[in-house]
Design a protein around this motif. Structure first.
Motif, PDB file in Angstrom:
ATOM      1  N   THR A  46      -2.135   8.765  -0.697  1.00  0.00           N
ATOM      2  CA  THR A  46      -3.574   9.151  -1.286  1.00  0.00           C
ATOM      3  C   THR A  46      -4.393   9.217   0.149  1.00  0.00           C
ATOM      4  O   THR A  46      -5.045  10.450   0.239  1.00  0.00           O
ATOM      5  CB  THR A  46      -4.476   7.932  -1.998  1.00  0.00           C
ATOM      6  OG1 THR A  46      -3.521   7.666  -3.040  1.00  0.00           O
ATOM      7  CG2 THR A  46      -5.739   8.467  -2.392  1.00  0.00           C
ATOM      8  N   TYR A  47      -4.283   8.349   1.038  1.00  0.00           N
ATOM      9  CA  TYR A  47      -5.085   8.537   2.360  1.00  0.00           C
ATOM     10  C   TYR A  47      -4.597   9.699   3.146  1.00  0.00           C
ATOM     11  O   TYR A  47      -5.340  10.484   3.569  1.00  0.00           O
ATOM     12  CB  TYR A  47      -4.855   7.283   3.045  1.00  0.00           C
ATOM     13  CG  TYR A  47      -5.552   7.266   4.332  1.00  0.00           C
ATOM     14  CD1 TYR A  47      -6.646   6.984   4.596  1.00  0.00           C
ATOM     15  CD2 TYR A  47      -4.690   7.461   5.446  1.00  0.00           C
ATOM     16  CE1 TYR A  47      -7.422   6.972   5.892  1.00  0.00           C
ATOM     17  CE2 TYR A  47      -5.273   7.581   6.831  1.00  0.00           C
ATOM     18  CZ  TYR A  47      -6.570   7.548   6.907  1.00  0.00           C
ATOM     19  OH  TYR A  47      -7.139   7.425   8.175  1.00  0.00           O
TER      20      TYR A  47
ATOM     21  N   SER B 299      -1.667   4.021  -2.034  1.00  0.00           N
ATOM     22  CA  SER B 299      -2.671   4.141  -1.141  1.00  0.00           C
ATOM     23  C   SER B 299      -2.306   4.814   0.145  1.00  0.00           C
ATOM     24  O   SER B 299      -3.237   5.742   0.433  1.00  0.00           O
ATOM     25  CB  SER B 299      -3.197   2.762  -0.905  1.00  0.00           C
ATOM     26  OG  SER B 299      -3.785   1.961  -1.858  1.00  0.00           O
ATOM     27  N   LEU B 300      -1.298   4.843   0.831  1.00  0.00           N
ATOM     28  CA  LEU B 300      -1.053   5.489   2.012  1.00  0.00           C
ATOM     29  C   LEU B 300      -0.818   7.096   1.578  1.00  0.00           C
ATOM     30  O   LEU B 300      -1.564   7.806   2.397  1.00  0.00           O
ATOM     31  CB  LEU B 300       0.348   5.147   2.422  1.00  0.00           C
ATOM     32  CG  LEU B 300       0.879   5.998   3.888  1.00  0.00           C
ATOM     33  CD1 LEU B 300       0.002   5.783   4.859  1.00  0.00           C
ATOM     34  CD2 LEU B 300       2.193   5.918   3.977  1.00  0.00           C
TER      35      LEU B 300
ATOM     36  N   ASP C 298       0.783  -1.150   0.173  1.00  0.00           N
ATOM     37  CA  ASP C 298      -0.101   0.131  -0.163  1.00  0.00           C
ATOM     38  C   ASP C 298       0.637   1.208   0.143  1.00  0.00           C
ATOM     39  O   ASP C 298       0.198   2.438  -0.033  1.00  0.00           O
ATOM     40  CB  ASP C 298      -1.096   0.141   1.245  1.00  0.00           C
ATOM     41  CG  ASP C 298      -0.604  -0.072   2.589  1.00  0.00           C
ATOM     42  OD1 ASP C 298       0.642  -0.403   2.603  1.00  0.00           O
ATOM     43  OD2 ASP C 298      -1.060  -0.123   3.358  1.00  0.00           O
ATOM     44  N   PHE C 299       2.217   1.115  -0.094  1.00  0.00           N
ATOM     45  CA  PHE C 299       2.933   2.428  -0.273  1.00  0.00           C
ATOM     46  C   PHE C 299       2.962   2.500  -1.741  1.00  0.00           C
ATOM     47  O   PHE C 299       2.878   3.771  -2.411  1.00  0.00           O
ATOM     48  CB  PHE C 299       4.266   2.179   0.434  1.00  0.00           C
ATOM     49  CG  PHE C 299       4.853   3.570   0.379  1.00  0.00           C
ATOM     50  CD1 PHE C 299       4.817   4.630   1.276  1.00  0.00           C
ATOM     51  CD2 PHE C 299       5.799   3.812  -0.691  1.00  0.00           C
ATOM     52  CE1 PHE C 299       5.159   5.996   1.165  1.00  0.00           C
ATOM     53  CE2 PHE C 299       6.331   5.283  -0.869  1.00  0.00           C
ATOM     54  CZ  PHE C 299       5.955   6.133   0.134  1.00  0.00           C
TER      55      PHE C 299
END
Lengths: 312, 178
Positions: A165-166, A162-163, A157-158
């Motif tokens: 974006t979050y 994803s991270l 998720d890096f």
């Protein structure tokens, strides 16, 4: 008993030494000149960073000891026994608090501060403290960035964005900066943060997928930012761990400065950035004066970015 | 008297000891965090900002069962700063092993609790933004349900998806002796 030269013998590393027959004001100058030497500046930046951002659980007596060490920098630079004695006491006091509180509550830079204080102590016992500290500092910076890079490559998720974006759509610090530079509309992500807080801790909120309001620009740019971060952190690791020579050695200062500006421009963590600048000075292959100026600029930049982020 | 060669060996050891210590701890953390629910952000492995599964991004939900058999939600937002609950809370959130969840559950049972006007349970010493006049003391719960979850981002649907990673039910002392 081992006879070893004191660090005074290493004066050529430490910049100009004041003549004993200094004129009026010479005493004051003699007092402050050690702070402007390489080792003096490394100690000063380290101790000020420690005082501004002490690890969780730090006992007040450790902060008092750090202030004492800061006042004693001229003696720590010129006399090995002072350095080992004072830093030994400081390390024990600095480690006692955090290590007796929940270890899982400590940030990585809290551990790095303790490692670095121990390194300053142990290299002070070598026959050439300046050279020894330089090697230890290069290893420590390189290893920190190796592990940081490997973790980012290990976890999907890096790299898929994803991270980031979050964080771009929920983090208050990032949002303030992005609003200030016109990237985000003001208050766009407040509702996201509200949703997340409820989802995390409020048992009355159903534990189910929750839609976030994601600015399309942030969603689009996050994967590229993630790859750039991995490349940048990897470059810092390579620059400090490989035995680079000549101009290539400048990759150390360039990569570290770039990392500090890019990363702490968005997510200021002074305790980490300030410490990396102090360690970078110890590791630098530049001559004393340019090395001090470059790393003092790094340290001040991280401090400035932290203050600006607080004001926004 | 130390020889020059001995001093060199000693110097090398003094130079290497901290980097070796850092690498050993970080490698151990990497193995543990990859094989258990330890968050990569914690434990000195330098995995900060590498994943959404960070300690601060995880959620902890707690429900207490009263002696009347009612199940009430517990406000876990301010647990981090609570004197007796803060330590067990941060440890259970960062690495939710059965033992750590058990410790947090026991700490909740032992904590003086109150119920606010919305029937939400709060530690009696954490009445921030709550009018104490509108709260009632709560007898020690007979059971505490704990649940730790992490968030995953689905970029296509632009949603965060909670995933439960650990759960535990802790029972209080039925004799009420504490």
């Amino acid at each position: 008993m081992t006879e070893e030269p004191t660090e005074t013998a290493a004066a050529p590393h430490e910049g100009p030494v004041e003549p004993p027959t200094a004129n009026r004001g010479g005493r004051l100058r003699r007092l402050f000149t050690p702070y402007l030497s390489r080792t003096g500046m490394v100690l000063t930046l380290t101790l000020v960073t420690y005082l501004i951002s002490s690890p969780r659980g730090t006992f007040p007596v450790a902060r008092i000891a750090a202030v004492g060490a800061l006042l004693l920098v001229p003696w720590l630079v010129s006399d090995r026994r002072w350095r080992v004695g004072v830093l030994g006491v400081l390390f024990v006091l600095a480690a006692a608090g955090p290590l007796s509180s929940p270890l899982l509550d400590l940030d990585n830079h809290h551990y790095l501060k303790l490692y670095w204080l121990l390194a300053l102590l142990l290299t002070g016992m070598t026959s050439d403290p300046v050279a020894a500290l330089r090697r230890t500092a290069r290893w420590l910076i390189g290893l920190v960035f190796v592990f940081a890079t490997v973790w980012k490559l290990l976890v999907p998720d890096f790299v898929d964005g994803s991270l980031l974006t979050y964080l771009l759509t929920t983090d208050g610090n990032m949002d303030r900066v992005l609003v200030a530079v016109g990237w985000h509309e003001a208050d766009r992500t407040i509702e996201n943060r509200h949703e997340i807080v409820g989802l995390r801790h409020d048992p009355t909120v159903p534990l189910e997928p929750t839609e976030l309001d994601m600015p399309s620009r942030s969603v689009a740019v996050a994967p590229a930012l993630a790859i750039a971060t991995v490349l940048l952190e990897g470059a810092v690791a390579v620059a400090y761990l490989l035995p680079l020579r000549g101009r290539w050695e400048r990759l150390q200062e360039i990569s570290l400065f770039t990392f500090l500006v890019v990363t702490y421009g968005l997510l200021p963590v002074f305790g980490f950035g300030g410490l990396l600048a102090a360690m970078g000075l110890a590791a630098s292959g530049l001559r004393d004066r340019p090395a001090i100026l470059v790393h003092l600029a790094m340290w001040a930049t991280v401090g400035g970015l932290t203050i600006v982020a607080d004001l926004l | 008297m130390t020889t020059g060669r001995g001093a060199t060996r000693r110097d090398r050891w003094l130079i290497a000891v901290v980097p070796v210590l850092l690498a050993s701890v970080a490698l151990t953390q990497m193995v543990v965090a990859s094989t258990t629910e330890l968050t990569p952000w914690r434990g000195a492995g330098f995995g900060m900002f590498s994943t959404m599964d960070g300690h601060d991004l995880r959620g902890v939900r707690i429900e207490v069962v009263t002696e009347d058999g009612d199940t009430l939600p517990f406000n876990a937002r301010r647990l981090r700063g609570a004197p007796r609950l803060g330590g067990p809370f941060v440890q259970a959130r960062a690495w939710p092993t059965p033992t750590r969840l058990e410790r947090l559950g026991e700490a909740v049972i032992d904590e003086p609790l109150v119920v606010d006007e919305d029937d939400v349970v709060i530690p009696a010493e954490q009445l921030v933004d709550v009018d104490p006049q509108l709260t009632e003391p709560l007898a020690p719960p007979v059971e505490v349900h704990l649940q730790v979850h992490r968030l995953r981002l689905d970029r296509d649907s632009e949603t965060v998806v909670p995933e439960v990673i650990a759960e535990r039910t802790v029972r209080g002392d039925p004799t009420g002796s504490g």
